[in-house]
Design a protein around this motif. Structure first.
Motif, mmCIF file in Angstrom:
data_model
loop_
_atom_site.group_PDB
_atom_site.id
_atom_site.type_symbol
_atom_site.label_atom_id
_atom_site.label_comp_id
_atom_site.label_asym_id
_atom_site.label_seq_id
_atom_site.Cartn_x
_atom_site.Cartn_y
_atom_site.Cartn_z
ATOM 1 N N ALA A 56 0.735 -1.241 -0.118
ATOM 2 C CA ALA A 56 -0.074 0.074 -0.055
ATOM 3 C C ALA A 56 0.917 1.259 0.030
ATOM 4 O O ALA A 56 0.628 2.167 -0.921
ATOM 5 C CB ALA A 56 -0.908 -0.087 1.188
ATOM 6 N N GLY A 59 2.620 2.187 -3.453
ATOM 7 C CA GLY A 59 1.924 2.726 -4.534
ATOM 8 C C GLY A 59 0.995 1.929 -5.294
ATOM 9 O O GLY A 59 0.555 2.252 -6.142
ATOM 10 N N SER A 61 -1.989 1.160 -4.142
ATOM 11 C CA SER A 61 -3.114 1.612 -4.034
ATOM 12 C C SER A 61 -3.555 2.378 -5.211
ATOM 13 O O SER A 61 -4.857 2.280 -5.623
ATOM 14 C CB SER A 61 -3.163 2.432 -2.619
ATOM 15 O OG SER A 61 -2.229 3.581 -2.755
ATOM 16 N N ILE A 62 -2.920 3.483 -5.750
ATOM 17 C CA ILE A 62 -2.906 3.984 -6.729
ATOM 18 C C ILE A 62 -3.425 3.181 -8.007
ATOM 19 O O ILE A 62 -4.303 3.574 -8.661
ATOM 20 C CB ILE A 62 -1.866 4.977 -7.286
ATOM 21 C CG1 ILE A 62 -1.583 5.794 -6.069
ATOM 22 C CG2 ILE A 62 -2.119 5.790 -8.462
ATOM 23 C CD1 ILE A 62 -0.378 6.739 -6.240
ATOM 24 N N LEU A 65 -6.866 1.573 -7.117
ATOM 25 C CA LEU A 65 -8.143 2.285 -7.387
ATOM 26 C C LEU A 65 -8.322 2.902 -8.630
ATOM 27 O O LEU A 65 -9.447 3.322 -8.770
ATOM 28 C CB LEU A 65 -8.106 3.371 -6.215
ATOM 29 C CG LEU A 65 -7.832 2.873 -4.819
ATOM 30 C CD1 LEU A 65 -7.603 4.101 -3.749
ATOM 31 C CD2 LEU A 65 -8.980 2.254 -4.256
ATOM 32 N N SER A 66 -7.484 2.880 -9.591
ATOM 33 C CA SER A 66 -7.625 3.247 -10.922
ATOM 34 C C SER A 66 -8.136 2.375 -11.815
ATOM 35 O O SER A 66 -8.735 2.919 -12.833
ATOM 36 C CB SER A 66 -6.186 3.766 -11.325
ATOM 37 O OG SER A 66 -5.543 2.823 -11.559
ATOM 38 N N GLY A 130 -6.458 1.490 0.393
ATOM 39 C CA GLY A 130 -7.163 2.602 0.110
ATOM 40 C C GLY A 130 -6.827 3.705 1.224
ATOM 41 O O GLY A 130 -6.559 4.887 1.059
ATOM 42 N N GLY A 133 -2.507 3.354 2.240
ATOM 43 C CA GLY A 133 -1.599 3.638 1.079
ATOM 44 C C GLY A 133 -2.033 5.170 0.506
ATOM 45 O O GLY A 133 -0.868 6.157 0.373
ATOM 46 N N THR A 134 -3.102 5.552 0.842
ATOM 47 C CA THR A 134 -3.344 6.925 0.331
ATOM 48 C C THR A 134 -2.975 8.074 1.605
ATOM 49 O O THR A 134 -2.279 8.856 1.095
ATOM 50 C CB THR A 134 -4.843 7.244 0.256
ATOM 51 O OG1 THR A 134 -5.272 6.330 -0.799
ATOM 52 C CG2 THR A 134 -5.367 8.563 -0.172
ATOM 53 N N SER A 135 -3.004 7.605 2.903
ATOM 54 C CA SER A 135 -2.364 8.380 3.842
ATOM 55 C C SER A 135 -1.030 8.493 3.803
ATOM 56 O O SER A 135 -0.375 9.572 4.210
ATOM 57 C CB SER A 135 -2.944 7.759 5.320
ATOM 58 O OG SER A 135 -4.302 7.668 5.312
ATOM 59 N N SER A 136 -0.380 7.642 3.249
ATOM 60 C CA SER A 136 1.228 7.684 3.476
ATOM 61 C C SER A 136 1.728 8.619 2.345
ATOM 62 O O SER A 136 2.853 9.019 2.359
ATOM 63 C CB SER A 136 1.730 6.009 2.970
ATOM 64 O OG SER A 136 1.688 5.849 1.930
ATOM 65 N N LEU A 137 0.849 8.964 1.269
ATOM 66 C CA LEU A 137 1.206 9.939 0.306
ATOM 67 C C LEU A 137 1.697 11.242 0.864
ATOM 68 O O LEU A 137 2.528 11.945 0.156
ATOM 69 C CB LEU A 137 0.170 10.247 -0.663
ATOM 70 C CG LEU A 137 -0.155 9.021 -1.499
ATOM 71 C CD1 LEU A 137 -1.359 9.070 -2.504
ATOM 72 C CD2 LEU A 137 1.031 8.294 -2.391
#
Length: 206
Positions: A56, A59, A61-62, A65-66, A130, A133-137
């Motif tokens: 996650a 990357g 996650s991207i 989710l795409s 989601g 992974g997203t929060s780690s960005l």
């Protein structure tokens, strides 16, 4: 401190809800006579969660989710998987297991089952990928390492705590009746998750 506290809150928020993975770890602690006999399930769950968190944060996650079709496939698998696991949980008889040591999960079965409920549960995967992974960005470099390792550490602590708690409950509930009721409640919750998966599949397909 920010990535440390952020990782702790996110990891606890995702892992606390009662699910098939948590129930399985708890049951292994409750049904085995020695805590060490439940370690294969605990360690496998910890390793699988660490793997998912790594993917996650890395990357994945991207990518997941795409692709709408990939999400649809994951929800379909999740619906079938959770329906079957709920059925197994409902039928499980802890009282019989306590009486017949041969019915307990072997180390190999624990590893396979723990891996399956950790890696083939789309709901958990989407949550991990989601949310974590997203929060780690928002983090880079050393801060991202702290965030990632904190999430992993919370998972390991939680699984060990679940097994230990299960062991204590198992010592008190010598008849296995309480565990059987807990299994049935867990099965209903898991079936509820399956219905949610089916609903998501229907909505995605429209």
């Amino acid at each position: 401190m920010e990535p440390l506290l952020h990782g702790m809150m996110l990891a606890f928020g995702l892992i606390l809800p009662l699910g098939i993975q948590n129930v399985f770890i708890f049951n292994q602690g409750a049904t085995h006579k020695k805590f060490t006999h439940a370690l294969p399930a605990v360690i496998t769950a910890g390793v699988c969660d660490s793997l998912l968190i790594s993917l996650a944060v890395g990357g994945v996650s991207i990518i997941i989710l795409s692709f709408e079709w990939l999400r649809t496939v994951m929800f379909l698998i999740g619906f079938l998987f959770l329906t079957y696991m709920g059925w197994l949980m409902w039928r499980e008889n802890p009282e019989l297991k306590k009486q017949q040591e041969s019915n307990l999960f072997t180390a190999k079965r624990q590893i396979l089952f723990a891996a399956s409920v950790s890696l083939f549960n789309p709901h958990a995967i989407l949550d991990t990928i989601g949310v974590i992974g997203t929060s780690s960005l928002v983090y880079t470099g050393f801060d991202k390492w702290i965030f990632t390792l904190t999430c992993m550490l919370i998972s390991w602590i939680w699984f060990f705590s679940l097994a230990i708690t299960g062991k204590k409950i198992g010592q008190i509930d010598t008849s296995g009746k309480l565990l059987k009721r807990m299994n049935q409640i867990s099965a209903l919750i898991i079936w509820g998750m399956a219905v949610y998966m089916g609903y998501q599949l229907f909505v995605t397909g429209e």
